[in-house]
Scaffold this motif. Structure first.
Motif, PDB file in Angstrom:
ATOM      1  N   LEU A 119      -3.592   3.393   5.404  1.00  0.00           N
ATOM      2  CA  LEU A 119      -3.027   3.644   4.076  1.00  0.00           C
ATOM      3  C   LEU A 119      -1.684   4.333   4.303  1.00  0.00           C
ATOM      4  O   LEU A 119      -1.631   5.423   4.893  1.00  0.00           O
ATOM      5  CB  LEU A 119      -3.976   4.529   3.260  1.00  0.00           C
ATOM      6  N   MET A 155       5.433   4.707  -3.112  1.00  0.00           N
ATOM      7  CA  MET A 155       4.359   3.756  -3.383  1.00  0.00           C
ATOM      8  C   MET A 155       3.473   3.596  -2.139  1.00  0.00           C
ATOM      9  O   MET A 155       3.905   3.792  -1.022  1.00  0.00           O
ATOM     10  CB  MET A 155       4.941   2.394  -3.795  1.00  0.00           C
ATOM     11  N   GLU A 156       2.210   3.185  -2.404  1.00  0.00           N
ATOM     12  CA  GLU A 156       1.243   3.088  -1.315  1.00  0.00           C
ATOM     13  C   GLU A 156       1.023   1.632  -0.902  1.00  0.00           C
ATOM     14  O   GLU A 156       1.154   0.721  -1.714  1.00  0.00           O
ATOM     15  CB  GLU A 156      -0.079   3.735  -1.742  1.00  0.00           C
ATOM     16  N   PHE A 157       0.677   1.476   0.382  1.00  0.00           N
ATOM     17  CA  PHE A 157       0.448   0.153   0.954  1.00  0.00           C
ATOM     18  C   PHE A 157      -0.827   0.179   1.794  1.00  0.00           C
ATOM     19  O   PHE A 157      -1.082   1.161   2.495  1.00  0.00           O
ATOM     20  CB  PHE A 157       1.597  -0.240   1.889  1.00  0.00           C
ATOM     21  N   LEU A 158      -1.563  -0.915   1.741  1.00  0.00           N
ATOM     22  CA  LEU A 158      -2.697  -1.100   2.645  1.00  0.00           C
ATOM     23  C   LEU A 158      -2.202  -1.984   3.779  1.00  0.00           C
ATOM     24  O   LEU A 158      -1.640  -3.057   3.537  1.00  0.00           O
ATOM     25  CB  LEU A 158      -3.849  -1.768   1.892  1.00  0.00           C
ATOM     26  N   PRO A 187       9.198  -1.359   0.389  1.00  0.00           N
ATOM     27  CA  PRO A 187       8.704  -2.177   1.502  1.00  0.00           C
ATOM     28  C   PRO A 187       9.630  -2.146   2.726  1.00  0.00           C
ATOM     29  O   PRO A 187       9.140  -2.226   3.852  1.00  0.00           O
ATOM     30  CB  PRO A 187       8.632  -3.591   0.905  1.00  0.00           C
ATOM     31  N   VAL A 205       0.529  -6.636   5.123  1.00  0.00           N
ATOM     32  CA  VAL A 205       0.781  -5.532   4.197  1.00  0.00           C
ATOM     33  C   VAL A 205       0.409  -5.943   2.778  1.00  0.00           C
ATOM     34  O   VAL A 205       0.698  -7.064   2.365  1.00  0.00           O
ATOM     35  CB  VAL A 205       2.269  -5.123   4.247  1.00  0.00           C
ATOM     36  N   GLU A 206      -0.199  -5.038   2.056  1.00  0.00           N
ATOM     37  CA  GLU A 206      -0.552  -5.291   0.661  1.00  0.00           C
ATOM     38  C   GLU A 206      -0.064  -4.114  -0.175  1.00  0.00           C
ATOM     39  O   GLU A 206      -0.469  -2.976   0.066  1.00  0.00           O
ATOM     40  CB  GLU A 206      -2.083  -5.425   0.582  1.00  0.00           C
ATOM     41  N   ALA A 207       0.809  -4.413  -1.133  1.00  0.00           N
ATOM     42  CA  ALA A 207       1.321  -3.350  -1.994  1.00  0.00           C
ATOM     43  C   ALA A 207       0.262  -2.970  -3.019  1.00  0.00           C
ATOM     44  O   ALA A 207      -0.334  -3.837  -3.651  1.00  0.00           O
ATOM     45  CB  ALA A 207       2.599  -3.815  -2.691  1.00  0.00           C
ATOM     46  N   LEU A 208       0.038  -1.682  -3.189  1.00  0.00           N
ATOM     47  CA  LEU A 208      -0.988  -1.182  -4.113  1.00  0.00           C
ATOM     48  C   LEU A 208      -0.334  -0.607  -5.355  1.00  0.00           C
ATOM     49  O   LEU A 208       0.681   0.091  -5.265  1.00  0.00           O
ATOM     50  CB  LEU A 208      -1.808  -0.096  -3.411  1.00  0.00           C
TER      51      LEU A 208
END
Lengths: 92, 92, 92, 92, 92, 92, 92, 92, 92, 92
Positions: free
Chosen positions: E55, E1-4, E61, E81-84
């Motif tokens: 990114l 999964m991607e995170f900003l 996490p 951190v923001e989960a996308l």
């Protein structure tokens, strides 16, 4: 336990005077019941706003929630609750 | 009653590795005691930060306060507590 | 008139235990005087924080200011004051 | 992975009691399915508000998104999601 | 999964040029490793600030947390951190 | 240059399913054109919200503005744009 | 492209008058160079603060970043950049 | 033109009593000069804080800036200025 | 004196295309008059938003207020004004 | 005691010109009465907004509340009150 409760009343401006009065009367009556039950201990107005700050006492947050939701104005109230811890100075 | 507890650890960067390790070990030990006592129920890390989110249970906010202040890291923790109300779906 | 007073204590972590105890004792003593004078009416802890919420009564904001500044911890307190208006429900 | 989910319900006050009840019943039913699927693990009420805090588990944020959007109340929910990292204390 | 991942660098201004250069070199080296491992996918500067937006991709996490904490600058980074969630347009 | 674009979709809940579907189809088609033109490079969903985060590339902010305004949903989008500076690590 | 740049100067109060003067002179000199290069177009003071608002022009955010970082005060500046889009009224 | 000026005094707690008194005396003297010059028209304390709200009059923001910076406490003041527009009710 | 003016246009989405065009044309015409009068000096779009940032010059805030209120879109604009102080670098 | 009162007027844009004029005239008349009663001491416009800042004097917050609620525009005003403490410089 005690809670500090901030409550902004969002009843729409265009609510009829009758409906408004009816709600206010019912609100006052229910608030009096909560006072008599020892749940609502103090109530203040936030000057200049249709808003109040209240000091409540309830066995737990769920009981407080039920008390607040029993107010006739509840559907229009934007409420913020803050749980208060007893201060050692007030332990007798 | 249950509480959601956010905790930012402000231990200064320049704390010596020894002092830091000592505090972490003591923190872990005290956290384990709070778990065994049923006060600390869940603990998560906020990803990317020296911060945690915890789910606590205590008889009241003052008891929660005492539990949080018993943590060795307490002087450096910036804590935000949110009282949770039981949801009707979870009333058995 | 009554005021709601939020007070975050920013006494540095590295303050010596002696100085800290000395300040706490003096703070408690002065708080007790303010209670006896009817200025400090209620005091709560914000759970998890070195912070309090207090209900004060004073003839005007300047008198409240003087009372708050008379606290030995005052130089380290970050204080927010909110003036409260008497609610019609409490007019006797 | 686990997520903390804050959800403010913005269903308009003027929604009819029937529609409201219908939505609540459907919401409860879907929530129960999400519990049985192990996606919704805990749910609390934010005291005084038409709002909840939930602990969810899903394989990734997209799966969580789909679960949340499957709730009948979804169109009226203002949702904030926070991804939680497992804490070393809970690694078995 | 991607995170900003937003990262403000709080390295004190008074850090010596040598220490600063040493940290920057180590940071660059570690970032390159994270790129090769497919964890750091893109990195931008926030113009005018000692800050970046990145990114990242990680299995969860906790793995992201470990990657971020492996950066030599980590003790001075203030990270959000923001989960996308994958967008349906990008599901192939 | 690249931009990070946050977009909250405020299309009213009461929009008819047909109109909503029509808008979504047109939005998807226009987004695909922007991808093919190299303007929209990545798109993610903000989990739990009718919102996206996108990575865009455009010669300047005015060109980005025109691209965003060409989206059929534009009248309902609450958009925040952040200009990104190329990081030296990515200069080839 | 043009940028609006807000800059709070955090140079510590206890900086010596000499060092402060030296920095100010160098800052002024570098600002003049940026003006001559057409990068710094306008500069205002935020009244009452050690802060400025500037209108800059640069080919892209990375070039702006380099210009801002070339200011001798840069290590103490807390900078916020906002990319501006040309308004159709000003397209000639 | 008139300005509303909020001023938080960040003079460090550990400033010596002598230095503090010296600054306060000088501040008072300069404030009196600003009053006599018609620049400082009213001054209030924010109750509970080492902060003031002032009503100033100056020909323009730069002149106000110079007046505020002439205060001996200026290096420690965190100031917010708000320009006020004459209200038609007060046009004579 | 100069002012920085941020303006969010809240004209409702459901405004008819005719009314919208009529307002835009009138807005453009009035803006041009303000430019010719030397009141509106620069105007930018905030990329992605129906919003502008403008640089205005007016003798005082009341004159600026009157200029802004003379815009046909004024009833729908959410405006924030910031008074700018001339920077010594620009004193000739 | 004196109060600083910020007031945002939320009267809907679509209010008819007649109703608007009627309210404004009544508002002005009531404001004049409050001036003559020594309750409203100064009034300013916030430039660019349908908003005011006022300096009021009233015996206590409840009296101020009653004065503010006596304004014909009160149902549409979003009001923030700040209690001011007399500054020692103004004690005669």
């Amino acid at each position: 336990m005690e809670f500090l409760v901030r409550s902004e009343n969002r009843l729409p401006v265009e609510t009829s005077a009758d409906r408004r009065e009816e709600l206010r009367t019912a609100e006052r009556a229910r608030a009096m019941e909560l006072r008599e039950a020892g749940i609502l201990k103090r109530l203040w107005r936030v000057p200049g706003r249709n808003a109040t700050i209240g000091l409540y006492e309830a066995p737990d947050p769920a009981a407080l929630h039920d008390a607040l939701m029993s107010l006739p104005m509840a559907p229009w109230l934007d409420v913020q609750v803050e749980a208060l811890a007893q201060h050692p100075q007030e332990r007798s």
